[in-house]
Write a protein that holds these residues in place. Structure first.
Motif, PDB file in Angstrom:
ATOM      1  N   LEU A   1       0.850  -1.193   0.000  1.00  0.00           N
ATOM      2  CA  LEU A   1       0.000   0.000   0.000  1.00  0.00           C
ATOM      3  C   LEU A   1       0.887   1.245   0.000  1.00  0.00           C
ATOM      4  O   LEU A   1       1.882   1.269   0.720  1.00  0.00           O
ATOM      5  N   GLY A   2       0.551   2.234  -0.792  1.00  0.00           N
ATOM      6  CA  GLY A   2       1.358   3.454  -0.774  1.00  0.00           C
ATOM      7  C   GLY A   2       1.037   4.378  -1.918  1.00  0.00           C
ATOM      8  O   GLY A   2      -0.124   4.484  -2.333  1.00  0.00           O
ATOM      9  N   GLU A   3       2.101   5.018  -2.427  1.00  0.00           N
ATOM     10  CA  GLU A   3       1.919   6.030  -3.468  1.00  0.00           C
ATOM     11  C   GLU A   3       2.616   5.616  -4.753  1.00  0.00           C
ATOM     12  O   GLU A   3       3.658   4.967  -4.707  1.00  0.00           O
ATOM     13  N   MET A   4       2.050   6.017  -5.864  1.00  0.00           N
ATOM     14  CA  MET A   4       2.716   5.821  -7.155  1.00  0.00           C
ATOM     15  C   MET A   4       2.302   6.942  -8.103  1.00  0.00           C
ATOM     16  O   MET A   4       1.418   7.744  -7.790  1.00  0.00           O
ATOM     17  N   LEU A   5       2.957   6.942  -9.250  1.00  0.00           N
ATOM     18  CA  LEU A   5       2.817   8.081 -10.157  1.00  0.00           C
ATOM     19  C   LEU A   5       2.785   7.583 -11.588  1.00  0.00           C
ATOM     20  O   LEU A   5       3.562   6.688 -11.948  1.00  0.00           O
ATOM     21  N   PHE A   6       1.900   8.157 -12.414  1.00  0.00           N
ATOM     22  CA  PHE A   6       1.945   7.886 -13.862  1.00  0.00           C
ATOM     23  C   PHE A   6       2.806   8.968 -14.518  1.00  0.00           C
ATOM     24  O   PHE A   6       2.735  10.138 -14.135  1.00  0.00           O
ATOM     25  N   THR A   7       3.644   8.540 -15.471  1.00  0.00           N
ATOM     26  CA  THR A   7       4.530   9.486 -16.159  1.00  0.00           C
ATOM     27  C   THR A   7       4.278   9.376 -17.666  1.00  0.00           C
ATOM     28  O   THR A   7       3.461   8.550 -18.094  1.00  0.00           O
ATOM     29  N   HIS A   8       5.046  10.143 -18.452  1.00  0.00           N
ATOM     30  CA  HIS A   8       4.834  10.077 -19.910  1.00  0.00           C
ATOM     31  C   HIS A   8       5.256   8.725 -20.476  1.00  0.00           C
ATOM     32  O   HIS A   8       4.803   8.314 -21.523  1.00  0.00           O
TER      33      HIS A   8
END
Ligand SMILES: Cc1cc2nc3c(=O)[nH]c(=O)nc-3n(C[C@H](O)[C@H](O)[C@H](O)COP(=O)(O)OP(=O)(O)OC[C@H]3O[C@@H](n4cnc5c(N)ncnc54)[C@H](O)[C@@H]3O)c2cc1C
Length: 405
Positions: A224-231
């Motif tokens: 469980l946590g954080e993530m990010l979408f990038t190009h």
């Protein structure tokens, strides 16, 4: 008096140099950059997560590759020893979420300066070492281009192959290989992942989601946590950590998915959807998901659910609702490759630990040759563990190299 060369003025090298000098050796540090500790300066987004305020067992549990090799070095110079080291050198520290330790000042340069001061009585030569010399299984010295410098011992602290602009261009692997060492193929770890999904989610950051990774149906990672979408695909803490565990190739054999609602099991999520649908029952489906999802994800989730965006919410069947819930629990990501090693936070692979004495960091093949830090085939998760590895192995190598046998 032992005459020691340390190649690399980074975390491991400065620690090794300082302690070897304290132990009475004559020490020369060769650093190719004009400044020491360039990589340290960018750690922790410029704040330097210098170690982890944890027990030795917890430390070893966070080492992904060859934790047992680090047992001795870490017991001799543990996370609490690292904290004492910096605090006694006027760098007050604080412990944050996940036991991550930072300077109170939030300045990585305070760590660089403290290490620089520790090694300041050593000779510092700002040159690139080009070769190491050994005869009959014993170190004789090193070369900077054609110039030979004789030494009794050489400690290779050249780091990995990631973020090469900081100076770590993998030189140590070539030196060691030439002297007969096995180098486990270096690859990026703690590295963003390129995906094959035609999602337009670049810039979207997700908090409190669970990233699931499996291989042939077997769970590899679920956190469980954080993530990010990038190009190019995905990044952020969950993705970086997962990448360290994705050692199998090709990477597209892994199945990755995001549980967008990890706090709710399927039944609870269905109840939540029913309650939202009640609220929006006379709207089109396309206008009923705003409470459940970030706006950018709505068109994608609608597409995956198979429900027309123009369908009235009151017309949606139970089967359609359950399909929507399953998409929210298993939003798919298709990994295709890691980003280039240059973008990795650390390098996995390196000098095989089978050929290094874990107490002294001395080569088992060449006497007087030592290794410390990321150049060795060890790597850990984020949280201050990688610098802890550099400090404890640097300390062990510096002490052992300075001993007169
Ligand atoms: C963006 C980023 C953020 C990070 N954040 C953290 C964090 O917050 N906490 C953490 O624990 N870890 C972090 N890491 C990982 C950590 O920085 C490394 O694991 C650690 O610096 C490794 O130390 P080292 O001494 O082995 O190598 P390095 O620190 O890379 O030092 C190697 C040195 O050797 C020199 N060198 C190389 N070849 C030669 C040569 N031929 N001649 C002379 N000099 C040479 C280089 O110039 C360099 O200065 C981060 C890494 C990156 C890239």
């Amino acid at each position: 008096m032992k005459n020691i060369a340390v190649i690399g003025g980074g975390a491991a090298g400065l620690m090794a140099a300082g302690v070897a000098y304290e132990n009475g050796a004559s020490v020369t540090v060769f650093e190719k950059n004009q400044k020491l500790g360039r990589k340290i300066a960018i750690t922790g987004k410029g704040r330097c997560n210098v170690t982890n305020n944890c027990t030795e067992t917890e430390f070893l549990n966070n080492v992904v590759t060859n934790p047992r090799f680090l047992y001795s070095a870490d017991s001799a110079f543990s996370p609490s020893d690292v904290m004492d080291f910096f605090e006694s050198r006027k760098v007050p520290l604080k412990t944050e979420r996940g036991n991550r330790v930072f300077p109170v000042s939030d300045r990585a340069y305070d760590i660089v300066d403290a290490l620089g001061a520790y090694a300041s009585r050593c000779r510092i030569v700002h040159e690139t070492v080009t070769d190491i010399a050994a005869e009959s299984g014993e170190i004789t010295g090193l070369y900077v281009k054609d110039r030979f410098y004789p030494f009794d011992a050489v400690i290779i602290c050249t780091g990995g192959a990631s973020y090469p602009l900081t100076g770590s261009t993998g030189d140590g692997y070539a030196f060691a290989e030439k002297l007969g060492h096995t180098v486990i193929e270096p690859r990026g770890a703690l590295i963003p992942i390129e995906t094959d999904d035609r999602y337009d989610l670049s810039g979207l950051s997700l908090k409190n989601v669970t990233l699931n990774v499996s291989l042939n149906g077997k769970k590899v990672y679920s956190e469980l946590g954080e993530m990010l979408f990038t190009h190019f695909g995905v990044s952020g803490p969950l993705v970086l950590t997962a990448s360290s565990l994705m050692k199998h190739t090709p990477i597209n054999d892994y199945q990755m998915s995001i549980d967008l609602k990890p706090a709710l099991d399927l039944a609870a999520l269905d109840k939540r959807i029913i309650s939202d649908f009640e609220k929006y029952k006379n709207k089109n489906f396309g206008n009923a998901l705003g409470d459940l999802l970030p706006i950018k994800m709505i068109p994608l989730v609608i597409g995956m659910s198979g429900i027309s965006e123009y369908k009235k919410v009151y017309e949606i069947t139970k089967e359609e609702r359950l399909k929507l819930a399953s998409v929210l629990k298993e939003f798919p990501i298709t990994p295709v490759s890691f980003r280039p090693i240059e973008e990795a936070i650390i390098t996995s692979g390196g000098i095989s630990v089978k050929e290094i004495n874990p107490k002294t960091m001395e080569s088992k093949l060449v006497s007087g040759l030592y290794f410390a830090g990321e150049v060795i085939d060890v790597d850990a998760f984020t949280g201050g563990f990688n610098l802890q590895i550099a400090f404890s192995t640097g300390r062990a190598a510096g002490i052992a190299a300075s001993l007169d046998y």
